[in-house]
Write an enzyme that holds these catalytic residues in place. Structure first.
Site, PDB file in Angstrom:
ATOM      1  N   VAL A 230      -7.236 -12.212  12.797  1.00 36.71           N
ATOM      2  CA  VAL A 230      -7.116 -10.877  12.187  1.00 36.71           C
ATOM      3  C   VAL A 230      -6.725  -9.848  13.256  1.00 36.71           C
ATOM      4  O   VAL A 230      -6.026  -8.876  12.984  1.00 36.71           O
ATOM      5  CB  VAL A 230      -8.441 -10.466  11.502  1.00 36.71           C
ATOM      6  CG1 VAL A 230      -8.291  -9.147  10.769  1.00 36.71           C
ATOM      7  CG2 VAL A 230      -8.913 -11.553  10.534  1.00 36.71           C
TER       8      VAL A 230
ATOM      9  N   LEU B  76     -12.188  -6.487  19.039  1.00 31.46           N
ATOM     10  CA  LEU B  76     -11.410  -5.257  19.250  1.00 31.46           C
ATOM     11  C   LEU B  76     -11.938  -4.516  20.462  1.00 31.46           C
ATOM     12  O   LEU B  76     -13.146  -4.326  20.618  1.00 31.46           O
ATOM     13  CB  LEU B  76     -11.504  -4.344  18.017  1.00 31.46           C
ATOM     14  CG  LEU B  76     -10.856  -2.961  18.161  1.00 31.46           C
ATOM     15  CD1 LEU B  76      -9.339  -3.075  18.311  1.00 31.46           C
ATOM     16  CD2 LEU B  76     -11.169  -2.075  16.955  1.00 31.46           C
TER      17      LEU B  76
ATOM     18  N   ILE C 260      -4.545  -9.899  15.301  1.00 36.50           N
ATOM     19  CA  ILE C 260      -3.129 -10.001  15.672  1.00 36.50           C
ATOM     20  C   ILE C 260      -2.461  -8.633  15.738  1.00 36.50           C
ATOM     21  O   ILE C 260      -1.508  -8.426  16.491  1.00 36.50           O
ATOM     22  CB  ILE C 260      -2.379 -10.949  14.684  1.00 36.50           C
ATOM     23  CG1 ILE C 260      -0.964 -11.257  15.177  1.00 36.50           C
ATOM     24  CG2 ILE C 260      -2.342 -10.381  13.269  1.00 36.50           C
ATOM     25  CD1 ILE C 260      -0.906 -12.089  16.422  1.00 36.50           C
ATOM     26  N   ASP C 261      -2.965  -7.661  14.960  1.00 38.52           N
ATOM     27  CA  ASP C 261      -2.329  -6.339  15.001  1.00 38.52           C
ATOM     28  C   ASP C 261      -2.544  -5.649  16.346  1.00 38.52           C
ATOM     29  O   ASP C 261      -1.855  -4.684  16.666  1.00 38.52           O
ATOM     30  CB  ASP C 261      -2.810  -5.449  13.841  1.00 38.52           C
ATOM     31  CG  ASP C 261      -4.310  -5.236  13.842  1.00 38.52           C
ATOM     32  OD1 ASP C 261      -5.009  -5.912  14.607  1.00 38.52           O
ATOM     33  OD2 ASP C 261      -4.771  -4.372  13.082  1.00 38.52           O
TER      34      ASP C 261
ATOM     35  N   ASP D  30     -20.412 -12.343  19.711  1.00 41.58           N
ATOM     36  CA  ASP D  30     -20.082 -10.978  20.137  1.00 41.58           C
ATOM     37  C   ASP D  30     -20.690 -10.758  21.511  1.00 41.58           C
ATOM     38  O   ASP D  30     -21.603 -11.492  21.915  1.00 41.58           O
ATOM     39  CB  ASP D  30     -20.610  -9.947  19.113  1.00 41.58           C
ATOM     40  CG  ASP D  30     -19.834  -8.638  19.166  1.00 41.58           C
ATOM     41  OD1 ASP D  30     -19.867  -7.969  20.226  1.00 41.58           O
ATOM     42  OD2 ASP D  30     -19.194  -8.272  18.163  1.00 41.58           O
TER      43      ASP D  30
ATOM     44  N   TYR E  70      -1.175   4.035  10.830  1.00 38.69           N
ATOM     45  CA  TYR E  70      -1.552   3.008  11.816  1.00 38.69           C
ATOM     46  C   TYR E  70      -0.354   2.813  12.740  1.00 38.69           C
ATOM     47  O   TYR E  70       0.775   2.673  12.254  1.00 38.69           O
ATOM     48  CB  TYR E  70      -1.845   1.667  11.125  1.00 38.69           C
ATOM     49  CG  TYR E  70      -3.121   1.652  10.320  1.00 38.69           C
ATOM     50  CD1 TYR E  70      -4.360   1.750  10.939  1.00 38.69           C
ATOM     51  CD2 TYR E  70      -3.088   1.521   8.942  1.00 38.69           C
ATOM     52  CE1 TYR E  70      -5.535   1.733  10.192  1.00 38.69           C
ATOM     53  CE2 TYR E  70      -4.257   1.505   8.187  1.00 38.69           C
ATOM     54  CZ  TYR E  70      -5.472   1.613   8.830  1.00 38.69           C
ATOM     55  OH  TYR E  70      -6.630   1.600   8.095  1.00 38.69           O
TER      56      TYR E  70
ATOM     57  N   ARG F 149       0.836  -1.207   0.000  1.00 35.02           N
ATOM     58  CA  ARG F 149       0.000   0.000   0.000  1.00 35.02           C
ATOM     59  C   ARG F 149       0.869   1.255   0.000  1.00 35.02           C
ATOM     60  O   ARG F 149       2.041   1.222   0.351  1.00 35.02           O
ATOM     61  CB  ARG F 149      -0.900   0.028   1.254  1.00 35.02           C
ATOM     62  CG  ARG F 149      -2.028  -0.945   1.214  1.00 35.02           C
ATOM     63  CD  ARG F 149      -2.750  -1.024   2.542  1.00 35.02           C
ATOM     64  NE  ARG F 149      -1.973  -1.707   3.558  1.00 35.02           N
ATOM     65  CZ  ARG F 149      -2.381  -1.949   4.795  1.00 35.02           C
ATOM     66  NH1 ARG F 149      -3.563  -1.522   5.191  1.00 35.02           N
ATOM     67  NH2 ARG F 149      -1.627  -2.597   5.662  1.00 35.02           N
TER      68      ARG F 149
ATOM     69  N   HIS G 112      -0.933   0.942  16.207  1.00 37.98           N
ATOM     70  CA  HIS G 112      -1.206  -0.266  16.988  1.00 37.98           C
ATOM     71  C   HIS G 112      -0.214  -0.423  18.137  1.00 37.98           C
ATOM     72  O   HIS G 112       0.428  -1.460  18.292  1.00 37.98           O
ATOM     73  CB  HIS G 112      -1.189  -1.516  16.076  1.00 37.98           C
ATOM     74  CG  HIS G 112      -2.243  -1.481  15.017  1.00 37.98           C
ATOM     75  ND1 HIS G 112      -3.587  -1.613  15.292  1.00 37.98           N
ATOM     76  CD2 HIS G 112      -2.168  -1.302  13.678  1.00 37.98           C
ATOM     77  CE1 HIS G 112      -4.288  -1.523  14.171  1.00 37.98           C
ATOM     78  NE2 HIS G 112      -3.457  -1.320  13.178  1.00 37.98           N
TER      79      HIS G 112
ATOM     80  N   ASN H 108      -0.561  -7.363   8.447  1.00 31.39           N
ATOM     81  CA  ASN H 108      -0.941  -6.359   7.443  1.00 31.39           C
ATOM     82  C   ASN H 108      -1.628  -7.046   6.257  1.00 31.39           C
ATOM     83  O   ASN H 108      -1.187  -6.950   5.115  1.00 31.39           O
ATOM     84  CB  ASN H 108       0.284  -5.556   6.968  1.00 31.39           C
ATOM     85  CG  ASN H 108       1.354  -6.423   6.327  1.00 31.39           C
ATOM     86  OD1 ASN H 108       1.467  -7.604   6.625  1.00 31.39           O
ATOM     87  ND2 ASN H 108       2.125  -5.840   5.432  1.00 31.39           N
ATOM     88  N   MET H 109      -2.708  -7.727   6.562  1.00 29.19           N
ATOM     89  CA  MET H 109      -3.415  -8.481   5.517  1.00 29.19           C
ATOM     90  C   MET H 109      -3.759  -7.612   4.296  1.00 29.19           C
ATOM     91  O   MET H 109      -3.527  -8.020   3.156  1.00 29.19           O
ATOM     92  CB  MET H 109      -4.682  -9.125   6.087  1.00 29.19           C
ATOM     93  CG  MET H 109      -4.390 -10.209   7.102  1.00 29.19           C
ATOM     94  SD  MET H 109      -5.871 -10.809   7.916  1.00 29.19           S
ATOM     95  CE  MET H 109      -6.731 -11.602   6.574  1.00 29.19           C
TER      96      MET H 109
ATOM     97  N   LYS I 258       1.718   1.782   7.487  1.00 31.35           N
ATOM     98  CA  LYS I 258       2.034   0.957   8.658  1.00 31.35           C
ATOM     99  C   LYS I 258       2.859   1.739   9.679  1.00 31.35           C
ATOM    100  O   LYS I 258       3.424   2.794   9.383  1.00 31.35           O
ATOM    101  CB  LYS I 258       2.811  -0.297   8.225  1.00 31.35           C
ATOM    102  CG  LYS I 258       1.976  -1.312   7.467  1.00 31.35           C
ATOM    103  CD  LYS I 258       0.681  -1.685   8.164  1.00 31.35           C
ATOM    104  CE  LYS I 258       0.867  -2.560   9.386  1.00 31.35           C
ATOM    105  NZ  LYS I 258      -0.448  -2.933   9.998  1.00 31.35           N
TER     106      LYS I 258
ATOM    107  N   SER J 253     -10.540  -2.937   7.677  1.00 28.53           N
ATOM    108  CA  SER J 253     -11.214  -4.065   8.314  1.00 28.53           C
ATOM    109  C   SER J 253     -12.154  -4.743   7.316  1.00 28.53           C
ATOM    110  O   SER J 253     -12.335  -5.963   7.352  1.00 28.53           O
ATOM    111  CB  SER J 253     -11.999  -3.593   9.540  1.00 28.53           C
ATOM    112  OG  SER J 253     -11.099  -3.192  10.549  1.00 28.53           O
TER     113      SER J 253
ATOM    114  N   GLU K 107      -6.065   4.058  13.735  1.00 22.96           N
ATOM    115  CA  GLU K 107      -6.977   3.064  14.312  1.00 22.96           C
ATOM    116  C   GLU K 107      -7.767   3.552  15.516  1.00 22.96           C
ATOM    117  O   GLU K 107      -8.686   2.856  15.962  1.00 22.96           O
ATOM    118  CB  GLU K 107      -6.219   1.769  14.662  1.00 22.96           C
ATOM    119  CG  GLU K 107      -5.260   1.846  15.847  1.00 22.96           C
ATOM    120  CD  GLU K 107      -3.869   2.363  15.481  1.00 22.96           C
ATOM    121  OE1 GLU K 107      -3.670   2.845  14.348  1.00 22.96           O
ATOM    122  OE2 GLU K 107      -2.972   2.293  16.362  1.00 22.96           O
TER     123      GLU K 107
END
Ligand SMILES: NC(=O)c1ccc[n+]([C@@H]2O[C@H](COP(=O)([O-])OP(=O)(O)OC[C@H]3O[C@@H](n4cnc5c(N)ncnc54)[C@H](O)[C@@H]3O)[C@@H](O)[C@H]2O)c1
Length: 372
Positions: free
Chosen positions: A267, A240, A269-270, A198, A94, A15, A96, A300-301, A75, A134, A118
């Site tokens: 997902v 999250l 994991i970040d 959830d 981002y 990206r 994180h 970073n999918m 990132k 997302s 984020e």
């Protein structure tokens, strides 16, 4: 103001943080845009288009970090970039922080103002700069999960959709937010049996209304989580708690209850991951096998589908970049509390409560007055 866009250096990150239209709007507003040569290449956007839009192409990232007042990235800064961060510089990307203590300390020591995509909120309380990525990661999680369920990839040898006469796969999704609902949509579309767990009942009611009949909504408690992962072929981690480390909903000892060859795509994991046995992986080496369960934990999918992701990300970041460049971050944060929530660390002070509590650091929300 000088706005700089360096090339992303995270492995397999394709990206870029700005489109040519962004360079055009910024230069039109009187700003200077420094763009690292080749930064758009991974998304199929050549330097020439940025140059034509008014950006100055520079050969190396060092020049950008040395000159830009506002650095716009995708990132988090990596260790090679840490020594280049300068006091008074604003970095918009981002971060994180809750997933990486060393980065948190490097940013505190650097004196930069870190505005994290984020945690920035819109006027409805949503996370507008996290949402598009997302959406990408949620949809992609099923694509990747389906691939790693194949036997040559160490999976169970299951086709998500099944075929006439053979049952489809069971998919359990932990967290029914943006990632979770997008994952559910794709998995259900392929014909899998999907469970979304959830703790937000209003969210579950909404999902129950809009999802097709092969999606079941369940309240997320320890028993339901265990029952769901036991029957699942594919588990998606998508919880999250904004800014904080992800809660570890699946413990290491729970893996022994899962089917051999089942797949976990964490997902989250970040933000540290919602599966205790998850550790960050890369697109080059996306999975590892632990207790017979395939773990996919790429931080970073969306980077792998750089073109889609770059456009989706820049569509939402550009209005903020324009505001920050034109009015300065303090003014924007003072007039927009949602942007203030994006300011995680400024001049060595941790201004985000969740980040501070993750590492036992002092939370100092009053950056506005102190920094005047
Ligand atoms: N790996 C990547 O490349 C990548 C890309 C994009 C997003 N993400 C990450 O994916 C995660 C999810 O993002 P999102 O945009 O969907 O967030 P979101 O806020 O839209 O959704 C999170 C959901 O988790 C739920 N939740 C909280 N605690 C829970 C619990 N104990 N059990 C079940 N559900 C619980 C919340 O109620 C919410 O509905 C974040 O960590 C985000 O950073 C990762």
């Amino acid at each position: 103001m000088i706005v700089g866009v360096p090339k992303e250096i995270k492995p397999d990150e394709y990206r870029v943080a700005m489109l040519p239209v962004g360079a055009e709007e910024l230069t039109h507003a009187g700003h200077t845009v420094l763009f690292e040569s080749g930064a758009g290449q991974g998304s199929g956007i050549p330097d020439a288009l940025y140059q034509a839009a008014g950006a100055t192409i520079v050969p190396e990232a060092g020049e950008i970090w040395a000159e830009a007042d506002l650095v716009v990235k995708v990132k988090e800064p990596l260790p090679a970039e840490w020594p280049m961060m300068r006091p008074d510089q604003v970095v918009f990307t981002y971060f994180h922080f809750a997933a990486e203590e060393a980065l948190t300390h490097a940013v505190i020591e650097s004196g930069i103002t870190a505005i994290a995509y984020e945690t920035l909120r819109d006027h409805r309380g949503g996370l507008p700069l996290l949402t598009p990525m997302s959406e990408v990661a949620g949809r992609m999680s099923i694509q990747e999960g389906a691939k790693f369920l194949e036997r040559p990839q160490e999976g169970r040898g299951i086709l998500l959709s099944g075929v006439p006469g053979v049952a489809p796969a069971e998919v359990a999704i932990l967290g029914g937010g943006v990632v979770g609902s997008n994952a559910a949509k794709v998995a259900a579309g392929l014909g899998a049996n999907v469970r979304i767990l959830d703790i937000n009942l209003d969210r579950l009611r909404y999902l129950d209304d809009i999802m097709p009949p092969n999606v079941t909504t369940l309240y997320s408690d320890r028993h339901t989580i265990l029952e769901s992962i036991e029957r699942a072929d594919l588990v998606i981690g998508a919880v999250l708690i904004t800014g904080a480390r992800a809660p570890r909903l699946v413990r290491s000892e729970d893996l022994s209850r899962m089917k051999n060859g089942s797949v976990i795509v964490d997902v989250a994991i970040d933000q540290g991951g919602c599966v205790a046995s998850a550790r960050p992986t890369t697109h080059r080496q996306p999975t590892y096998l632990l207790n017979g369960v395939v773990h996919y934990c790429v931080t970073n999918m969306p980077g792998a589908v750089g073109r889609t992701s770059t456009y989706a990300l820049c569509n939402v970041t550009l209005p903020y970049v324009l505001q920050l460049a034109t009015h300065g971050w303090r003014n924007v944060a003072q007039s927009d509390p949602g942007v203030a929530e994006g300011v995680n660390i400024s001049h060595g002070r941790v201004t985000n409560r969740a980040v501070a509590s993750t590492y036992g650091l002092r939370f100092e929300p009053r950056y506005k007055e102190q920094d005047q």
